[in-house]
Write a protein that holds these residues in place. Structure first.
Motif, PDB file in Angstrom:
ATOM      1  N   PHE A   1       0.626  -1.322   0.269  1.00  0.00           N
ATOM      2  CA  PHE A   1      -0.252  -0.160   0.113  1.00  0.00           C
ATOM      3  C   PHE A   1       0.890   1.605   0.028  1.00  0.00           C
ATOM      4  O   PHE A   1       2.146   1.071   0.504  1.00  0.00           O
ATOM      5  CB  PHE A   1      -0.771  -0.156   1.107  1.00  0.00           C
ATOM      6  N   SER A   2       0.129   2.360  -0.484  1.00  0.00           N
ATOM      7  CA  SER A   2       1.170   3.409  -0.624  1.00  0.00           C
ATOM      8  C   SER A   2       0.015   4.665  -0.637  1.00  0.00           C
ATOM      9  O   SER A   2      -1.158   4.765   0.097  1.00  0.00           O
ATOM     10  CB  SER A   2       1.793   3.787  -2.145  1.00  0.00           C
ATOM     11  N   PHE A   3       0.567   6.270   0.086  1.00  0.00           N
ATOM     12  CA  PHE A   3      -0.238   7.593   0.046  1.00  0.00           C
ATOM     13  C   PHE A   3       0.381   8.752  -1.082  1.00  0.00           C
ATOM     14  O   PHE A   3       0.873   9.816  -0.718  1.00  0.00           O
ATOM     15  CB  PHE A   3       0.211   7.793   1.936  1.00  0.00           C
ATOM     16  N   GLY A   4      -0.221   8.094  -2.021  1.00  0.00           N
ATOM     17  CA  GLY A   4      -0.166   8.577  -3.637  1.00  0.00           C
ATOM     18  C   GLY A   4       1.329   8.669  -3.961  1.00  0.00           C
ATOM     19  O   GLY A   4       1.190   8.861  -5.561  1.00  0.00           O
ATOM     20  N   THR A   5       2.062   8.297  -3.834  1.00  0.00           N
ATOM     21  CA  THR A   5       3.746   7.659  -4.630  1.00  0.00           C
ATOM     22  C   THR A   5       4.255   6.673  -4.398  1.00  0.00           C
ATOM     23  O   THR A   5       4.057   5.832  -3.825  1.00  0.00           O
ATOM     24  CB  THR A   5       3.813   8.954  -4.477  1.00  0.00           C
ATOM     25  N   THR A   6       5.400   5.924  -4.885  1.00  0.00           N
ATOM     26  CA  THR A   6       5.693   5.188  -4.858  1.00  0.00           C
ATOM     27  C   THR A   6       6.801   4.820  -4.023  1.00  0.00           C
ATOM     28  O   THR A   6       7.353   4.028  -3.298  1.00  0.00           O
ATOM     29  CB  THR A   6       6.077   5.066  -6.125  1.00  0.00           C
ATOM     30  N   LYS A   7       7.503   6.482  -3.807  1.00  0.00           N
ATOM     31  CA  LYS A   7       7.544   6.282  -2.758  1.00  0.00           C
ATOM     32  C   LYS A   7       7.456   6.280  -1.102  1.00  0.00           C
ATOM     33  O   LYS A   7       7.899   6.065  -0.634  1.00  0.00           O
ATOM     34  CB  LYS A   7       8.434   8.096  -2.825  1.00  0.00           C
ATOM     35  N   SER A   8       6.265   6.286  -1.644  1.00  0.00           N
ATOM     36  CA  SER A   8       5.354   6.158  -0.312  1.00  0.00           C
ATOM     37  C   SER A   8       5.021   4.685   0.044  1.00  0.00           C
ATOM     38  O   SER A   8       4.771   4.117   1.507  1.00  0.00           O
ATOM     39  CB  SER A   8       4.267   7.054   0.204  1.00  0.00           C
ATOM     40  N   ALA A   9       5.507   3.769  -0.531  1.00  0.00           N
ATOM     41  CA  ALA A   9       4.615   2.293  -0.332  1.00  0.00           C
ATOM     42  C   ALA A   9       5.579   1.241   0.982  1.00  0.00           C
ATOM     43  O   ALA A   9       6.593   2.329   1.134  1.00  0.00           O
ATOM     44  CB  ALA A   9       5.390   1.388  -2.313  1.00  0.00           C
TER      45      ALA A   9
END
Length: 658
Positions: free
Chosen positions: A76-84
């Motif tokens: 799961f993420s919060f809008g970007t792949t960086k936050s996955a």
């Protein structure tokens, strides 16, 4: 009826002889799940290996995309792949602190709740990924509660080879990468560079990433070899934030209410590993492995009108282990013992509304031993233990606060595996687990309060499983498990502080199948036709207290993956990968009173043409344009905050080899 149909379909697909789970690879696979290289059949546990062939066949553009295709894994993420973030066995929002991620057997989890940064490992540099579903606390220590993911990067082999690639996709995303590798005069080399400008689906969700990785090996003699791994990563990315239902109606799913928020990272590391065999030529009593690591990570984030924060983390690590992996009196004996030591120092400096001026240090040392013994023909028993201790120091220069905490834990494990036929086995294991508090669970930098009443998290896992190989045509596995945890650490939305929940329990079963269809039917025009399906059932619940019997937020009870890999015309390969995720309660909804996340079904596909020195490919993600959210946060009295996932999008690229 739709939900019932999907569950019945998943159960049918899980029956032996009908469906299957990841491209069939019947060659012996060497894995390092027990911290020593072994054939996978020896492991008394649940290990999935994603091979390089599977990585190339997938349409995954990054590590999170790749992992979400695996049995028992949720991303799961919060809008970007960086936050996955990776979740294994139903930890939901606390998964980043309960799943351990390694690169070449070296820990990359942060000491705070941000978890491991998966963006620092470009997918083009990966040789294989080992996923241990279930506890790994004895061998790996802190964070290894739900599972362990070990990412192995490529090494140089054979003559000089290289590849240059370019890709372009939806939202004007583009990227290039270059790799060179080989082996000459006892020197192996792999050099990789990557530039990825990922224009996001949502406003202010762009990620610009640059990477340079190199891995060098040198064999001094039969007794001494060295491996040097250098990684450099830099990125800039937007923080699109979440959307209330009213925001979605006004701005659309791709909109953002935080168009000025952004962050940036610089991440550099160097690792040196030495393999030593100090014994005379006619004696082999095992080998010694020494590992040295240094990592520097700078993170800057800016929330308009609220705060700017700089975080600098320096990590040094020293690990040594002794490995004995030999046959004694015609019985296999595998033994590893060692010491892991990590020293982390995190400086936090705020500005523009934030007054943070803090240094938080964490030093932890673990001593472990693990023995696996072939007690009877093809019957392996194992056991192990670890003692771990940590020292935290909190030094707030702004308030004068200076505190120390010194937690410690002792955990043990035991298990057995019976290899009753080629590629077929049954196993069971019992393992204690623990997790230390993350620094920002213990210390709240906004209120300058150190919560010394929090307890460290401990638990125990029970697991059994069977894997059966039907004549190298079909492989079926099923693994039930039970995890009991005391003092599980979570964010309590009722008082906006981190708390312990007295008891939690997770009961689940993982079912996976793979089939090589061409072993049953001769289809002349096809070179490859492989099918897999995975089904995961999990029941993660809170036990006791005001939320007794409630489900843990963001952990789905049902999850189904399936896929088809097809090769035809000697040069063409195509893949279809499907994922179904059951409904879940939103983050922070421990009372299960808010609206659930809607279930979703996503299909990805890739078509590639490969010649000797040339490859061109095209892929589509979310083929049927599902509108879904991987993450939603529940705010009592306000409703859900959504982080919409991308709609249908495309990628095309080319690789030139030399």
């Amino acid at each position: 009826m739709k939900k019932v149909f999907i569950l019945l379909f998943a159960a049918f697909m899980a029956m032996p002889g009908n469906v299957h789970a990841a491209a069939v690879d019947l060659e012996p696979i060497i894995i390092t799940a027990t911290r020593m290289a072994q054939h996978d059949y020896k492991i008394a546990g649940n290990v999935t290996v994603i091979t390089q062939k599977q990585i190339e066949a997938s349409n995954a553009q990054n590590v999170p995309d790749l992992l979400k295709e695996s049995l028992g894994v949720s991303v799961f993420s919060f809008g970007t792949t960086k936050s996955a973030s990776i979740d294994i066995r139903g930890f939901g929002e606390t998964a980043p602190s309960n799943v351990l991620v390694l690169v070449n057997d070296r820990k990359i989890n942060s000491i705070d709740i941000s978890g491991p940064d998966l963006s620092r490992i470009p997918i083009g540099s990966i040789e294989r990924v080992e996923i241990i579903r279930g506890a790994g606390s004895v061998l790996y220590g802190d964070n290894a509660v739900g599972g362990v993911v070990n990412i192995i990067t490529k090494q140089g082999k054979g003559n000089l080879t290289g590849r240059i690639g370019a890709k372009y996709g939806s939202y004007d995303s583009q990227g290039t990468d270059l790799e060179v590798s080989g082996l000459r005069n006892n020197i192996s080399y792999f050099i990789y560079s990557n530039y990825n400008d990922q224009r996001g689906y949502r406003q202010n969700s762009d990620v610009l990433a640059k990477d340079f990785n190199t891995r060098l090996g040198y064999t001094f003699s039969d007794k001494i070899s060295a491996d040097l791994n250098v990684m450099w990563h830099e990125d800039d990315y937007g923080l699109p934030g979440g959307l209330y239902d009213s925001d979605i109606r006004a701005l659309g799913r791709a909109g953002s209410t935080s168009e000025s928020d952004f962050a940036a990272t610089k991440d550099r590391s160097i690792n040196l590993s030495l393999d030593l065999n100090p014994w005379p030529e006619d004696i082999d009593f095992g080998k010694l492995v020494m590992d040295f690591t240094y990592r520097n990570r700078d993170v800057y984030d800016s929330f308009a009108g609220f705060s700017d924060t700089k975080r600098n983390t320096d990590t040094t690590g020293i690990a040594g282990k002794y490995i004995f992996d030999r046959t004694v009196f015609n019985k296999e004996v595998n033994f590893v013992t060692g010491v892991d030591h990590y020293d982390n120092e995190n400086d936090i400096l705020g500005s523009n509304g934030s007054t943070a001026d803090i240094t938080i240090s964490k030093e932890d040392t673990g001593v472990y031993g693990f023995l696996q013994y072939e007690a009877l023909d093809n019957v392996f028993i194992n056991g192990g233990t670890r003692y771990q201790m940590a020292n935290y120091t909190f030094n707030n220069r702004g308030t004068g606060l200076f505190e120390k905490q010194d937690p410690s834990d002792w955990v043990s494990m035991g298990g057995m595996k019976y290899e009753y036929a080629k590629g077929s086995n049954m196993h069971f294991n019992v393992q204690q687990t623990f997790r230390y508090l993350a620094t920002d669970e213990w210390y709240n930098s906004f209120t300058d309060v150190l919560n010394t009443s929090l307890e460290q998290q401990t638990g125990i896992q029970y697991e059994i499983g069977i894997k059966h190989n039907f004549d190298d045509k079909v492989t079926t596995q099923i693994t039930p498990y039970l995890i009991d945890i005391k003092n599980e650490i979570y964010f309590n939305p009722n008082n906006f502080t981190n708390s312990n929940y007295e008891k939690t329990r997770r009961i689940g079963v993982e079912v996976g199948n793979t089939v090589d269809i061409l072993k049953f039917f001769d289809i002349g025009c096809l070179d490859k036709l492989e099918f897999f399906s995975n089904y995961t059932y999990q029941n993660p619940q809170l036990n006791g207290g005001s939320s007794d019997g409630k489900y843990i937020p963001l952990a789905a009870r049902h999850q189904v993956n399936s896929g088809l890999m097809v090769g035809f015309g000697d040069h063409f390969n195509t893949s279809f990968l499907a994922k179904y995720m059951w409904s879940r309660f939103a983050i922070s909804d421990f009372d299960n009173i808010g609206p659930k996340l809607k279930p979703y079904y996503v299909v990805d596909s890739k078509l590639a043409y490969t010649a000797d020195n040339f490859e061109v490919y095209a892929g589509v993600n979310n083929m049927f344009n599902a509108l879904y959210d991987e993450s939603v946060i529940f705010i009592s009295g306000f409703g859900n905050i959504h982080y919409p996932s991308p709609e249908r999008n495309f990628t095309a690229g080319v690789n030139l080899k030399f």
